[in-house]
Design an enzyme around this catalytic site. Structure first.
Site, PDB file in Angstrom:
ATOM      1  N   THR A 218       4.512   2.679   5.407  1.00 35.10           N
ATOM      2  CA  THR A 218       2.995   2.357   5.512  1.00 35.10           C
ATOM      3  C   THR A 218       2.263   3.044   6.572  1.00 35.10           C
ATOM      4  O   THR A 218       2.914   3.596   7.403  1.00 35.10           O
ATOM      5  CB  THR A 218       2.981   0.751   6.062  1.00 35.10           C
ATOM      6  OG1 THR A 218       1.381   0.680   6.273  1.00 35.10           O
ATOM      7  CG2 THR A 218       3.925   0.654   7.218  1.00 35.10           C
TER       8      THR A 218
ATOM      9  N   ASP B  27       0.024   2.282   8.531  1.00 34.90           N
ATOM     10  CA  ASP B  27      -0.676   1.360   9.498  1.00 34.90           C
ATOM     11  C   ASP B  27       0.310   1.456  10.681  1.00 34.90           C
ATOM     12  O   ASP B  27      -0.116   1.250  12.011  1.00 34.90           O
ATOM     13  CB  ASP B  27      -0.606   0.027   9.244  1.00 34.90           C
ATOM     14  CG  ASP B  27      -1.541  -0.218   7.888  1.00 34.90           C
ATOM     15  OD1 ASP B  27      -2.393   0.561   7.722  1.00 34.90           O
ATOM     16  OD2 ASP B  27      -1.410  -1.224   7.529  1.00 34.90           O
TER      17      ASP B  27
ATOM     18  N   ARG C 258      -5.208  -1.976   8.971  1.00 34.05           N
ATOM     19  CA  ARG C 258      -5.183  -3.474   8.825  1.00 34.05           C
ATOM     20  C   ARG C 258      -5.430  -4.521   9.950  1.00 34.05           C
ATOM     21  O   ARG C 258      -6.249  -3.828  10.539  1.00 34.05           O
ATOM     22  CB  ARG C 258      -3.805  -4.037   7.808  1.00 34.05           C
ATOM     23  CG  ARG C 258      -3.938  -5.357   7.360  1.00 34.05           C
ATOM     24  CD  ARG C 258      -2.633  -5.811   6.864  1.00 34.05           C
ATOM     25  NE  ARG C 258      -2.365  -5.049   5.648  1.00 34.05           N
ATOM     26  CZ  ARG C 258      -2.780  -5.303   4.465  1.00 34.05           C
ATOM     27  NH1 ARG C 258      -3.508  -6.283   4.211  1.00 34.05           N
ATOM     28  NH2 ARG C 258      -2.407  -4.770   3.471  1.00 34.05           N
TER      29      ARG C 258
ATOM     30  N   ARG D  24       0.983  -4.941  -5.103  1.00 31.06           N
ATOM     31  CA  ARG D  24       1.187  -6.122  -4.255  1.00 31.06           C
ATOM     32  C   ARG D  24       1.265  -7.598  -5.169  1.00 31.06           C
ATOM     33  O   ARG D  24       0.573  -7.735  -5.991  1.00 31.06           O
ATOM     34  CB  ARG D  24      -0.127  -6.378  -3.250  1.00 31.06           C
ATOM     35  CG  ARG D  24      -0.415  -5.181  -2.371  1.00 31.06           C
ATOM     36  CD  ARG D  24      -1.639  -5.663  -1.431  1.00 31.06           C
ATOM     37  NE  ARG D  24      -2.331  -4.390  -0.874  1.00 31.06           N
ATOM     38  CZ  ARG D  24      -1.789  -3.717   0.113  1.00 31.06           C
ATOM     39  NH1 ARG D  24      -0.614  -4.055   0.782  1.00 31.06           N
ATOM     40  NH2 ARG D  24      -2.426  -2.750   0.677  1.00 31.06           N
TER      41      ARG D  24
ATOM     42  N   GLY E 139       4.804  -7.077   4.105  1.00 31.34           N
ATOM     43  CA  GLY E 139       4.963  -7.806   2.925  1.00 31.34           C
ATOM     44  C   GLY E 139       6.181  -7.472   2.071  1.00 31.34           C
ATOM     45  O   GLY E 139       6.782  -8.503   1.629  1.00 31.34           O
TER      46      GLY E 139
ATOM     47  N   GLY F 222       0.801  -1.201   0.070  1.00 34.43           N
ATOM     48  CA  GLY F 222      -0.030   0.076  -0.087  1.00 34.43           C
ATOM     49  C   GLY F 222       0.964   1.262  -0.116  1.00 34.43           C
ATOM     50  O   GLY F 222       1.867   1.249   0.740  1.00 34.43           O
TER      51      GLY F 222
ATOM     52  N   ALA G 264      15.325  10.821  -1.216  1.00 36.62           N
ATOM     53  CA  ALA G 264      16.386  10.679  -0.210  1.00 36.62           C
ATOM     54  C   ALA G 264      17.418   9.698  -1.068  1.00 36.62           C
ATOM     55  O   ALA G 264      18.734   9.988  -0.956  1.00 36.62           O
ATOM     56  CB  ALA G 264      16.295  10.649   1.029  1.00 36.62           C
TER      57      ALA G 264
ATOM     58  N   VAL H 288      17.624   8.213  -4.045  1.00 37.81           N
ATOM     59  CA  VAL H 288      18.284   8.644  -5.164  1.00 37.81           C
ATOM     60  C   VAL H 288      19.540   9.762  -5.003  1.00 37.81           C
ATOM     61  O   VAL H 288      20.593   9.696  -5.537  1.00 37.81           O
ATOM     62  CB  VAL H 288      17.404   9.499  -6.067  1.00 37.81           C
ATOM     63  CG1 VAL H 288      17.943   9.851  -7.371  1.00 37.81           C
ATOM     64  CG2 VAL H 288      16.369   8.103  -6.653  1.00 37.81           C
TER      65      VAL H 288
HETATM   66  O1  F6P Z   1      -1.318  -1.471   4.718  1.00 39.65           O
HETATM   67  C1  F6P Z   1      -1.997  -0.304   4.175  1.00 39.65           C
HETATM   68  C2  F6P Z   1      -3.486  -0.255   3.822  1.00 39.65           C
HETATM   69  O2  F6P Z   1      -4.077   0.828   3.659  1.00 39.65           O
HETATM   70  C3  F6P Z   1      -4.312  -0.989   5.390  1.00 39.65           C
HETATM   71  O3  F6P Z   1      -4.580  -0.059   6.199  1.00 39.65           O
HETATM   72  C4  F6P Z   1      -5.460  -1.527   4.586  1.00 39.65           C
HETATM   73  O4  F6P Z   1      -5.999  -2.398   5.394  1.00 39.65           O
HETATM   74  C5  F6P Z   1      -4.939  -1.982   3.151  1.00 39.65           C
HETATM   75  O5  F6P Z   1      -3.941  -1.216   3.254  1.00 39.65           O
HETATM   76  C6  F6P Z   1      -5.952  -1.705   2.027  1.00 39.65           C
HETATM   77  O6  F6P Z   1      -5.319  -2.329   0.918  1.00 39.65           O
HETATM   78  P1  F6P Z   1      -5.860  -1.991  -0.584  1.00 39.65           P
HETATM   79  O7  F6P Z   1      -5.291  -0.597  -0.835  1.00 39.65           O
HETATM   80  O8  F6P Z   1      -4.864  -3.211  -1.209  1.00 39.65           O
HETATM   81  O9  F6P Z   1      -7.124  -2.133  -0.630  1.00 39.65           O
END
Ligand code: F6P
Length: 319
Positions: free
Chosen positions: A125, A127, A171, A72, A104, A11, A22, A24
């Site tokens: 991220t 999260d 998440r 992903r 991931g 994500g 930074a 580069v």
């Molecule tokens: O990991 C970042 C995130 O935004 C999470 O908070 C969320 O669960 C997930 O990605 C959503 O993923 P996607 O954009 O693939 O729907």
């Protein structure tokens, strides 16, 4: 090391561009060639790779998203996918890789390191769920986006004397919910790291109403479960006029805050320093405002937890 690569994966998060910049600029400053790999590991497998110049990263420090795009990539979890990626690295003479992303993405970085390609993970991220660092790039911006939304919701909640359930991302982690709940003065914060009792929650809302409270805001981390069900249950049990707002992907966009830009600049540069020093299989982070680096494996075996004292404080302040 004379040639390194950089990619963003998973994500996207505000501040990823500042991190790419930074990497580069730091590399070029030290006479190292940098290759930008588009669309994360997917682009690596497909050879979507181009040389970056100083100007390639001009005018991006303030932009959300990632100029390298992100993806992903399930194929990279397989041996076949990883070998395809290595073939591309060899073809371009890339000796080490900076991987900007979440857990991931770190798994891919670890797999490449094991196969002889040193990688350094940079936590990108919203999260804030990577063990070993206090903050991840993008968290602060996402948090401010959520706060902006909560403040607006509060206005209409007050006017209409309503109860609002606001679902935020994260998440399996409750950091966005906890920080936003504390900063936004929410009545209740539901995080996956804490069991919640719907009866307790509705009793608290009723107590508030008896004291004269006309509106309430409940923050629900997406990892808790269905916010639709929670909102419905609150309305049915209390009879309060209840609304649900799911903030969704707006939390992932927007211009990064100054904090995220600075964090991204510091961590991106540190990742290059480690590669220059021949160190792979590392993750960079920040602890008590000091830059740290540690075995990337640690992030994969440890579980992320929220700050329990902060959670307790949120309960104490929302009586
Ligand atoms: O990991 C970042 C995130 O935004 C999470 O908070 C969320 O669960 C997930 O990605 C959503 O993923 P996607 O954009 O693939 O729907």
């Amino acid at each position: 090391m004379k040639k390194i690569g950089v990619l963003t994966s998973g994500g996207d998060a505000p501040g990823m561009n500042a991190a790419i910049r930074a990497v580069v600029r730091k590399a070029i400053y030290h006479n190292i060639e940098v290759y930008g790999i588009s669309r994360g590991y997917q682009g690596l497998i497909e050879g979507d790779i181009r040389k970056m110049e100083i100007g390639s990263v001009g005018d991006i420090i303030h932009r959300g998203g990632t100029m390298l795009r992100s993806a992903r990539c399930l194929e990279f979890k397989t041996e076949e996918g990883q070998l395809k990626g290595i073939e591309q690295l060899k073809k371009h003479g890339i000796e080490g890789l900076v991987v900007i992303g979440g857990d991931g993405s770190y798994q891919g970085a670890q797999a490449l390191t094991k196969r002889g390609y040193p990688c350094v993970g940079v936590p990108g991220t919203i999260d804030n769920d990577i063990p070993g660092t206090d903050f991840t790039i993008g968290f602060d911006t996402a948090l401010n986006t959520v706060i902006d939304a909560i403040d607006k919701i509060r206005d209409t909640a007050t006017s209409h004397e309503r109860t609002y359930v606001v679902e935020v991302m994260g998440r399996n982690a409750g950091d966005i919910a906890l920080w936003a709940g504390l900063a936004g003065g929410a009545e209740t914060i539901l995080c996956p790291e804490h069991q919640h009792d719907i009866d307790e929650l509705t009793a608290k809302l009723k107590r508030g109403q008896e004291r004269g409270k006309k509106h309430s805001i409940i923050i629900v981390a997406e990892g808790v479960g269905s916010a639709v069900d929670i909102a419905r249950e609150i309305e049915q049990t209390t009879g309060f006029d209840t609304r649900l707002t799911v903030l969704g992907h707006v939390q992932r966009g927007g211009s990064p805050t100054a904090n995220d830009r600075v964090l991204a600049s510091r961590l991106g540069a540190l990742a290059v320093e480690l590669l220059m020093d021949g160190q792979g299989g590392r993750a960079v982070g920040i602890v008590a405002n000091q830059l740290v680096n540690y075995d990337i494996n640690e992030t994969l075996v440890k579980n992320h937890t929220i700050d329990q004292k902060m959670y307790k404080l949120s309960e104490e302040l929302s009586i």
